[in-house]
Design a protein around this motif. Structure first.
Motif, PDB file in Angstrom:
ATOM      1  N   ILE A   1       0.858  -1.189   0.000  1.00 51.54           N
ATOM      2  CA  ILE A   1       0.000   0.000   0.000  1.00 51.54           C
ATOM      3  C   ILE A   1       0.888   1.231   0.000  1.00 51.54           C
ATOM      4  CG2 ILE A   1      -1.797   1.297   1.223  1.00 51.54           C
ATOM      5  CD1 ILE A   1      -2.697  -1.298   2.469  1.00 51.54           C
TER       6      ILE A   1
ATOM      7  N   VAL B   1      -0.978  -0.775  -4.497  1.00 53.26           N
ATOM      8  CA  VAL B   1      -2.208   0.015  -4.589  1.00 53.26           C
ATOM      9  C   VAL B   1      -1.951   1.335  -3.879  1.00 53.26           C
ATOM     10  CG1 VAL B   1      -4.680   0.110  -4.120  1.00 53.26           C
ATOM     11  CG2 VAL B   1      -3.570  -2.108  -4.419  1.00 53.26           C
ATOM     12  N   SER B   2      -2.265   2.431  -4.552  1.00 52.39           N
ATOM     13  CA  SER B   2      -1.982   3.730  -3.927  1.00 52.39           C
ATOM     14  C   SER B   2      -2.899   4.817  -4.466  1.00 52.39           C
ATOM     15  CB  SER B   2      -0.530   4.134  -4.214  1.00 52.39           C
ATOM     16  OG  SER B   2      -0.189   5.314  -3.503  1.00 52.39           O
TER      17      SER B   2
ATOM     18  N   LEU C   1       5.295  14.090  -0.964  1.00 53.83           N
ATOM     19  CA  LEU C   1       6.596  14.032  -1.643  1.00 53.83           C
ATOM     20  C   LEU C   1       6.520  14.691  -3.019  1.00 53.83           C
ATOM     21  CD1 LEU C   1       9.503  12.941  -2.050  1.00 53.83           C
ATOM     22  CD2 LEU C   1       8.489  10.831  -2.915  1.00 53.83           C
TER      23      LEU C   1
HETATM   24  C1  LIG Z   1       6.885  19.412   1.217  1.00 54.81           C
HETATM   25  C2  LIG Z   1       7.756  18.244   1.658  1.00 54.81           C
HETATM   26  C3  LIG Z   1       9.113  18.320   1.535  1.00 54.81           C
HETATM   27  C4  LIG Z   1       9.919  17.249   1.939  1.00 54.81           C
HETATM   28  N1  LIG Z   1      11.253  17.338   1.779  1.00 54.81           N
HETATM   29  C5  LIG Z   1      12.041  16.303   2.119  1.00 54.81           C
HETATM   30  C6  LIG Z   1      13.474  16.344   1.912  1.00 54.81           C
HETATM   31  O1  LIG Z   1      14.018  17.361   1.448  1.00 54.81           O
HETATM   32  N2  LIG Z   1      14.203  15.249   2.250  1.00 54.81           N
HETATM   33  C7  LIG Z   1      13.639  14.116   2.755  1.00 54.81           C
HETATM   34  O2  LIG Z   1      14.351  13.123   2.998  1.00 54.81           O
HETATM   35  N3  LIG Z   1      12.304  14.046   2.970  1.00 54.81           N
HETATM   36  C8  LIG Z   1      11.506  15.096   2.674  1.00 54.81           C
HETATM   37  N4  LIG Z   1      10.153  15.023   2.889  1.00 54.81           N
HETATM   38  C9  LIG Z   1       9.598  13.815   3.542  1.00 54.81           C
HETATM   39  C10 LIG Z   1       9.420  12.654   2.559  1.00 54.81           C
HETATM   40  O3  LIG Z   1       8.606  13.081   1.478  1.00 54.81           O
HETATM   41  C11 LIG Z   1       8.778  11.462   3.283  1.00 54.81           C
HETATM   42  O4  LIG Z   1       9.551  11.111   4.419  1.00 54.81           O
HETATM   43  C12 LIG Z   1       8.678  10.255   2.365  1.00 54.81           C
HETATM   44  O5  LIG Z   1       7.970  10.579   1.180  1.00 54.81           O
HETATM   45  C13 LIG Z   1       7.977   9.107   3.091  1.00 54.81           C
HETATM   46  O6  LIG Z   1       7.823   8.045   2.221  1.00 54.81           O
HETATM   47  P1  LIG Z   1       6.669   6.955   2.454  1.00 54.81           P
HETATM   48  O7  LIG Z   1       6.805   5.996   1.328  1.00 54.81           O
HETATM   49  O8  LIG Z   1       6.728   6.434   3.837  1.00 54.81           O
HETATM   50  O9  LIG Z   1       5.292   7.750   2.350  1.00 54.81           O
HETATM   51  P2  LIG Z   1       4.714   8.734   1.247  1.00 54.81           P
HETATM   52  O10 LIG Z   1       5.763   9.298   0.387  1.00 54.81           O
HETATM   53  O11 LIG Z   1       3.839   9.679   1.993  1.00 54.81           O
HETATM   54  O12 LIG Z   1       3.811   7.806   0.325  1.00 54.81           O
HETATM   55  C14 LIG Z   1       2.676   7.152   0.810  1.00 54.81           C
HETATM   56  C15 LIG Z   1       1.652   7.019  -0.309  1.00 54.81           C
HETATM   57  O13 LIG Z   1       0.598   6.143   0.141  1.00 54.81           O
HETATM   58  C16 LIG Z   1      -0.665   6.723  -0.167  1.00 54.81           C
HETATM   59  N5  LIG Z   1      -1.696   6.214   0.750  1.00 54.81           N
HETATM   60  C17 LIG Z   1      -1.909   6.502   2.062  1.00 54.81           C
HETATM   61  N6  LIG Z   1      -2.967   5.829   2.542  1.00 54.81           N
HETATM   62  C18 LIG Z   1      -3.462   5.119   1.490  1.00 54.81           C
HETATM   63  C19 LIG Z   1      -4.566   4.249   1.342  1.00 54.81           C
HETATM   64  N7  LIG Z   1      -5.392   3.964   2.360  1.00 54.81           N
HETATM   65  N8  LIG Z   1      -4.775   3.713   0.124  1.00 54.81           N
HETATM   66  C20 LIG Z   1      -3.967   3.986  -0.925  1.00 54.81           C
HETATM   67  N9  LIG Z   1      -2.896   4.819  -0.845  1.00 54.81           N
HETATM   68  C21 LIG Z   1      -2.649   5.349   0.347  1.00 54.81           C
HETATM   69  C22 LIG Z   1      -0.416   8.211   0.021  1.00 54.81           C
HETATM   70  O14 LIG Z   1      -1.430   8.966  -0.598  1.00 54.81           O
HETATM   71  C23 LIG Z   1       0.971   8.344  -0.647  1.00 54.81           C
HETATM   72  O15 LIG Z   1       0.840   8.458  -2.041  1.00 54.81           O
HETATM   73  C24 LIG Z   1       9.332  16.088   2.491  1.00 54.81           C
HETATM   74  C25 LIG Z   1       7.935  16.011   2.633  1.00 54.81           C
HETATM   75  C26 LIG Z   1       7.160  17.070   2.220  1.00 54.81           C
HETATM   76  C27 LIG Z   1       5.650  16.961   2.378  1.00 54.81           C
END
Ligand SMILES: Cc1cc2nc3c(=O)[nH]c(=O)nc-3n(C[C@H](O)[C@H](O)[C@H](O)COP(=O)(O)OP(=O)(O)OC[C@H]3O[C@@H](n4cnc5c(N)ncnc54)[C@H](O)[C@@H]3O)c2cc1C
Length: 267
Positions: free
Chosen positions: A7, A30-31, A39
């Protein structure tokens, strides 16, 4: 049936998918649309090794196309139901359902706070899924709390099947009733209704999987991303701080290794 369902198409989910694919497993991801993730909107990421100055959108697209090139099947939709069975897990999004033998949660930061009355009345008038539960409310009064990008569409769907829908985007909400939903209070104004659809971008993991343990609002995991439920793993922002791309990528890989080991042990 897939070996692994993931997910989230963020760095954690995609990293998990890539590692599992390289290890010979079939993977479905699925996303929600990547373009709506935090991000994707990041102007510049300067601390991800080897890609200085990359924009969030560029990184996100590169990750997804890498996973696709290795054979990941990527489906767009919000996961609203997860049903663990004896030897597989069903993952429901919209009207669709996929089945996998293991699951990796990588939904990013999920706000787990809920409105007063929401959790108590879940399944008794409170729903997160218009497509799944809408038919139960034909001819009835329902409130759609529109907090997600596609919420207006879901509210329209409820109207189209004959529900009497009123909408709100207020966050000052309380839901109540004896044994099931009887009323909703919006900004202090009470109004009777039979159902409340809470339409957020994501669903709290412990609501999706009852019994999934959290710790400080994050999914509680062991060192390899294993949760308290066999066959379910978690990675990335959902497991805790720091919220960073590099941490998410590393955890995604660890969770995939653990999921592959789990699957191989089932043979
Ligand atoms: C503006 C901004 C700037 C940033 N800058 C930096 C940086 O410079 N350096 C750095 O290291 N990090 C940065 N970050 C943080 C970084 O983006 C996150 O730590 C990273 O993207 C986390 O990855 P993840 O895969 O855990 O989650 P995410 O990238 O949040 O991805 C999760 C995905 O799952 C989807 N999802 C959630 N629930 C469901 C569901 N029930 N069904 C289907 N899909 C779902 C979400 O919509 C999303 O698309 C930044 C974040 C932001 C918001």
């Amino acid at each position: 049936m897939y070996d692994i369902a993931v997910i989230g198409t963020g760095p954690a989910g995609i990293s998990a998918a890539i590692t599992a694919l390289v290890r010979g497993k079939s993977v479905a991801v699925v996303s929600n649309p990547a373009s709506e993730s935090g991000l994707y909107k990041a102007e510049r990421i300067d601390n991800y090794p080897g890609m200085p100055g990359v924009t969030g959108a560029e990184l996100s697209e590169a990750l997804i196309s890498h996973a696709r090139s290795l054979g990941a099947e990527i489906f767009t939709g919000k996961v609203q139901t997860i049903l663990p069975n004896d030897d597989s897990i069903f993952v429901g999004y919209g009207m669709e359902m996929i089945e996998a033998r293991a699951l990796i949660f990588a939904p990013g930061v999920v706000r787990t706070s809920s409105f007063p009355g929401e959790r108590e009345l879940l399944g008794r008038g409170v729903s997160y899924c218009a497509t799944c539960d809408g038919m139960l409310y034909r001819g009835k009064e329902v409130c759609a709390i529109c907090l997600a990008a596609d919420a207006a569409e879901e509210a329209e769907y409820l109207s189209s099947i004959g529900c009497n829908v009123f909408t709100t985007d207020s966050k000052k909400i309380a839901i109540g009733g004896e044994n099931r939903v009887e009323w909703i209070e919006i900004e202090g104004q009470r109004r009777s209704c039979d159902g409340v659809f809470v339409l957020r971008d994501s669903v709290a993991p412990d609501v999706l999987v009852p019994g999934l343990e959290l710790e400080n609002n994050h999914i509680r995991t062991g060192a390899s991303g294993e949760t308290n439920i066999p066959g379910i793993f978690a990675a990335g922002d959902c497991t805790g701080t720091p919220y960073q791309v590099a941490k998410a990528v590393g955890e995604g890989q660890l969770a995939a290794f653990a999921a592959v080991k789990y699957l191989d042990a089932q043979k």
